[in-house]
Every structure is written in structure tokens, then in C-alpha cells.
Scaffold this active site. Structure first.
Site, PDB file in Angstrom:
ATOM      1  N   SER A 147       0.983  -1.434  -0.055  1.00 26.29           N
ATOM      2  CA  SER A 147       0.056   0.205  -0.616  1.00 26.29           C
ATOM      3  C   SER A 147       0.851   1.488   0.594  1.00 26.29           C
ATOM      4  CB  SER A 147      -0.699  -0.140   1.012  1.00 26.29           C
ATOM      5  OG  SER A 147      -2.003   1.151   0.940  1.00 26.29           O
ATOM      6  N   HIS A 148       0.794   2.184   1.300  1.00 23.63           N
ATOM      7  CA  HIS A 148       0.974   3.798   0.935  1.00 23.63           C
ATOM      8  C   HIS A 148       2.580   3.435   1.471  1.00 23.63           C
ATOM      9  CE1 HIS A 148      -0.390   2.912   5.459  1.00 23.63           C
ATOM     10  NE2 HIS A 148       0.074   4.152   5.551  1.00 23.63           N
ATOM     11  N   ASP A 305      -2.341   6.148  -3.795  1.00 23.13           N
ATOM     12  CA  ASP A 305      -1.129   5.840  -3.089  1.00 23.13           C
ATOM     13  C   ASP A 305      -1.142   4.738  -3.827  1.00 23.13           C
ATOM     14  OD1 ASP A 305      -3.231   3.419  -2.302  1.00 23.13           O
ATOM     15  OD2 ASP A 305      -2.880   3.539  -0.417  1.00 23.13           O
ATOM     16  N   ASP A 307      -1.259   1.742  -4.605  1.00 21.62           N
ATOM     17  CA  ASP A 307      -2.226   0.002  -4.914  1.00 21.62           C
ATOM     18  C   ASP A 307      -3.444   1.285  -4.979  1.00 21.62           C
ATOM     19  OD1 ASP A 307      -2.829   0.605  -1.960  1.00 21.62           O
ATOM     20  OD2 ASP A 307      -3.465  -1.587  -2.526  1.00 21.62           O
TER      21      ASP A 307
END
Length: 546
Positions: A147-148, A305, A307
Site C-alpha cells: 500500500s502506501h 497511494d 495500490d
């Protein structure tokens, strides 16, 4: 912890991850399964770690992939597995490892037809599209993403046939089986070469981009956005949505500029986050500093982000909207402009999201469902349309199609980013202007999250607290009305404590990855009162922990 002096400043060469070293460690280093921090551990968004700390290495991924194959066999899931990855440096090698194991196990795997990156919502959308109307041959999916998280990290998450994040009973089974395989030196893992996996009859392709983009009109009024001539600046932040935004603009004839189409695994073009690290957090004013600086160039500017399961909204009048503010605006707008939604559809929020949402829900006359942190809690409601909108305080949300059927059961940052343009086109006002109106009607709360140091024992004690252990009767001068350790919406354990008054609240939860506990707090009496709430929250938690 105060922000770094360099927060919001451009990254320097010294901030960049050494990609060759990172990838070499992924293959060359092997975890010690006897050490807790080197084992497979699924949190709310899958297994995450770094090859440099021996918490995300090839051994972890092949073991987890085999465990997923074993789980699928036991669950009777025999349809295709949709496999996607983001732009982190470790995502490509982990994608390759996973495909080698899936192919060896005879799993039908569908990868991107353009051999490019795939956002989390596109995988959820694909799973649900395949499974719609089916009772057998059901599909599931894997997204390779942290993710982020910073560039040094990798992540690996599993979405079962419901299309959303796997529940704890599933992730526990998978992580336990993966650690068993690690402990056995990977005996029991089936694997073929990458060339064999790509050539296998079971490996196919899927048009993630075309299918997802063409269907967006079923969830959003993009004709209104085009007709109103809304100027949009979309910044993928170097993530998996890079190839999607240009396609969205051309498909729907939008005045859309992809602000930064670059993909670079070091993310050298980012500004540093609050702690001086590179982090693709589109809800952070520090990570989004470059886009905020250009806020006057577009009517709506957005960020995602890595994804694309999170969103950030920037407007000329408000700058970067606080995630809670935008959730409240999105809910207020959607439930007034979606005639096709069931009249009984509820509003879902995590218990640490702003109580502004509670006031908006009451004004709409809609049922509010409060759940613990984790998007998985919204999956059943989004799947059967009993929940119209589910949102987290961390800028993750999804909602139903315009006809009231399911869109995705995982967070969709692209959807929420485009919604900001729909709101502006249909109402003539930006989300920032809408929030100002809500604040005028319901109050303007101050909200913050801070981290406090905590030992492993203290974190365990906090997670196991009962309301009876909290002796305080007042919080920042107001009578305490609720002490909660389970969520009102579903009775599930919060994994911490929530204390509320009529005008303020705080929540304390242990971190799953760091030696801290998180204190979320909000006050409708302003920043000064919020500071008092935070101070008393620390005292309440410390007293309860002894």
C-alpha cells in the site's frame, strides 16, 4: 512525536532506497522462523515487511503462495485467481515467485493483459465481475502491495471470493500454514520456473484496465463531469494507477491531466512525509506537498497511494481535505443523489472515524454501522447492498453502483477521487465548500492521531481492556457517556478502548507493528479542548494499564 524538520521537502539522494541491495536481499537472505519478526504475519492488509529486515523475502512469498493454494483447495475455490502488483521494487520479484508457485499447483491465474501494474480495486472488481451470478468456479485474488508504505517495503494480500480483504480466520490459517512451510525448509512447496509458469496453460491474461475503466460509469456520473468541464489533476504518486488515469480521461472525454506519470521504485520525486521518510500517503499534507502547491491549476486535484486503494482530494479553496471531512461530504452527497440505492442502505464507518459522520447520518435518517478498524468489516454489507457506503478514517472507502448493486468490496481510491469531480459538477461547489457548510450546521470538530510508546506487555493489556477497568467518569470536563471495547455496529472487539462524551471522544489501540499505541481523539469544542482530551486520554490509558 513532532514532524521532522524536513517534512514536506523534496527527497534527497540520501533518502532513496538502494534498489539492487533491496532485491538482492529478497533472494539472498533467509528468515529465521524462530524469530517472531521474521515470520509471516498477516495484519489488516496482508503480510508486510522488508527484505532488509528479513520480514519480506522470497521464502515468505513462496510459502505464503503455497499456503494460499492449500487454503483454496480446502475451501473448494477452483475458479481463476486474479493476480496484480503495484510499483514497489519488491512487488515484481514477489509477483514472479507467486506465479511460479500458483502455476505449479495448477491454479488458473489471470495477470494483466498489458503486463503492467494493477490497483487493488481493479482486482476486487475483477473477482466480483467473474463471480456475479455464479455458485461454483468462484474466483479470488492476490495483490502484491504494501500500500502506501515506504519504498523499502513489500506486501502480499489475499482477497477471497467475496472480493474484499480476507477475514482473520482466513488470514490466520494462511499465515500459520506459511510459517509451517518455512519451518520445514519449504518442503511441501510446489514450484516451476518463471518461463514454465508464463507458458503454462493455466496462466492467462485479463484486461484489468479496459474492464474497470469502462464500468466506472455504472458507479459515477461522469457525463456530468465532462459536461461541466471540470479540470482534473490526477497524481498517481508513482503507483499502480499510473496507466489508469490517462485511460479514464480519454474514455470519458474528461479534461484530465495526469500530473506525474513517472514510475520509479525509489520514489525520488516524492516530498518527505511527517517523519522524514518517503511514504506514498495521499492523505498526508507532507507527502502531497507538491500537488497542494499546484492546487489552483485544477478545479479538483487528486492523489492515490501505490495500490490506489486510498484517495486524497485537493481543492483551490480548502487545499488537501482531511480524510474525515471528505468522508462526511461524500456520504452527505451520495445518499442525497443515489435514487437507485436501497432506502434501507446503511452508512458504515470505522469507530475511529470522525463523529461528524454520525451527525450527517442522523440528518439523513440513515442507520449508522460502526465497526473496528479494518475494511473487511464492510465487505458483507457492500456485497448484499445493505451498506451503501463504507469508509475508514485513513482515506479508504467504497460505495455501491448507481443502481444499488455492488461495485467493489475493497477500498477504491480511484472511485473516491472521481467522486470529488462528480460532486463539483453536479452541485457547482467543491467538496471543500460542502464541508464548510456541514461544519456550519453540525459544528467543526478538531481531530488528531498521536502515537505513544508502549511495551509489548502494555500493548497486550490495552487490547484486552474491559470497560470496567476505566474508573474515570469525566473526560475534559464533560461526563463520560460510553466506554467501549467492542464496536456498536457488529459487536466485534475493537482491540483497544473508546471513551466518549457528547462533545468529544478518544480511542486507544495498540500498533500491530511498532512499540506504540495509537491515540485517536476528536472534540467539537475546538483544538484547545482536543489537547485536553488527548492529555486525559493518556492518563486514562496509563491508569487502566497500571
Amino acid at each position: 512525536m513532532p514532524p521532522s524538520d524536513r517534512a514536506g521537502q523534496p527527497a534527497s539522494p540520501a533518502d532513496l532506497v538502494d534498489v539492487p541491495k533491496l532485491v538482492t536481499a529478497y533472494y539472498a537472505e533467509h528468515p529465521d522462523v524462530g524469530l517472531a519478526d521474521q515470520r509471516v504475519a498477516f495484519g489488516t492488509s496482508g503480510h508486510r515487511g522488508s527484505s532488509l529486515s528479513l520480514s519480506f523475502n522470497s521464502d515468505h512469498i513462496v510459502a505464503t503462495s503455497q499456503a494460499i493454494c492449500d487454503y483454496r483447495a480446502g475451501a473448494g475455490t477452483d475458479g481463476p485467481l486474479f493476480l496484480g502488483r503495484d510499483t514497489h521494487a519488491l512487488s515484481e520479484p514477489a509477483f514472479v515467485d507467486a506465479l511460479e508457485v500458483f502455476a505449479a499447483n495448477g491454479v488458473r491465474v489471470l495477470i494483466d493483459a498489458q503486463d503492467t501494474y494493477t490497483p487493488t480495486p481493479a482486482v476486487s472488481h475483477a473477482i466480483l465481475a467473474h463471480n456475479r451470478g455464479r455458485t461454483d468456479g468462484l474466483a479470488d485474488g492476490v495483490v502484491v502491495t504494501p500500500s502506501h508504505n515506504p519504498p523499502r517495503d513489500g506486501g502480499f494480500k489475499y482477497n477471497p471470493p467475496n472480493g474484499g480483504p480476507a477475514d482473520t480466520d482466513v488470514t490466520k490459517w494462511i499465515q500459520d500454514r506459511a510459517n509451517e512451510l518455512l519451518g520445514a525448509g519449504l518442503a511441501g512447496v510446489k514450484r516451476v520456473t518463471y518461463a514454465q509458469a508464463r507458458a503454462a496453460d493455466t496462466t492467462g491474461t485479463y484486461d484489468y484496465i479496459g474492464t474497470y475503466v469502462a464500468d466506472l460509469g455504472a458507479a459515477l456520473d461522469l457525463d456530468a463531469v465532462r459536461s461541466a468541464g471540470i479540470t482534473i489533476g490526477a497524481d498517481p504518486l508513482g503507483g499502480a494507477s499510473v496507466p489508469y488515469w490517462g485511460e479514464i480521461g480519454s474514455h470519458y472525454g474528461l479534461d484530465l491531466t495526469v500530473v506525474n506519470p513517472l514510475v520509479d521504485p525509489t520514489w525520488r520525486f516524492m516530498t518527505l512525509d511527517w517523519d522524514g521518510k518517503i511514504r506514498m500517503d495521499c492523505s498526508s499534507p507532507y507527502a502531497m506537498a507538491s500537488l497542494i502547491a499546484n492546487k489552483d491549476k485544477f478545479r479538483i486535484a487528486t492523489g492515490n497511494d501505490a495500490d490506489a486503494d486510498r484517495h486524497g482530494i485537493v481543492t483551490p479553496d480548502a487545499g488537501l481535505l482531511n480524510p474525515n471531512h471528505y468522508l462526511a461530504v461524500a456520504i452527505s452527497y451520495l445518499f442525497a443523489h443515489r435514487d437507485g440505492w436501497p432506502s434501507s442502505a446503511a452508512i458504515g464507518k470505522t469507530i475511529v472515524s470522525s463523529r461528524m459522520i454520525d451527525r450527517v447520518a442522523a440528518d439523513l435518517g440513515r442507520r449508522l454501522i460502526e465497526v473496528p478498524v479494518g475494511f473487511k468489516w464492510f465487505v458483507p454489507g457492500l456485497l448484499d447492498s445493505s451498506v451503501g457506503f463504507g469508509g475508514e478514517e485513513s482515506a479508504g472507502a467504497s460505495f455501491l453502483r448507481r443502481d444499488g448493486s455492488t461495485w467493489t468490496t475493497d477500498k477504491d481510491g480511484i472511485l473516491l477521487a472521481l467522486l470529488a469531480s462528480e460532486i463539483t459538477a453536479v452541485t457547482g461547489r467543491t467538496p471543500g465548500e460542502h464541508y464548510a457548510e456541514l461544519a456550519g450546521r453540525f459544528g467543526d470538530p478538531a481531530y488528531a492521531r498521536v502515537d505513544e510508546p508502549a511495551s509489548r506487555e502494555q500493548k497486550a493489556a490495552l487490547a484486552a481492556l474491559s470497560p470496567s477497568q476505566v474508573s474515570a467518569t469525566e473526560l475534559a470536563g464533560d461526563p463520560i457517556t460510553e466506554k467501549l471495547t467492542s464496536a456498536p455496529g457488529n459487536g466485534a472487539a475493537i482491540g483497544g478502548l473508546v471513551v466518549r462524551t457528547d462533545q468529544a471522544w478518544f480511542a486507544a489501540r495498540p500498533s500491530g507493528t511498532e512499540a506504540v499505541y495509537k491515540v485517536y481523539a476528536e472534540s467539537f469544542k475546538g483544538p484547545g479542548h482536543l489537547a485536553q482530551v488527548q492529555e486525559e486520554a493518556r492518563a486514562v490509558v496509563n491508569a487502566a494499564l497500571g
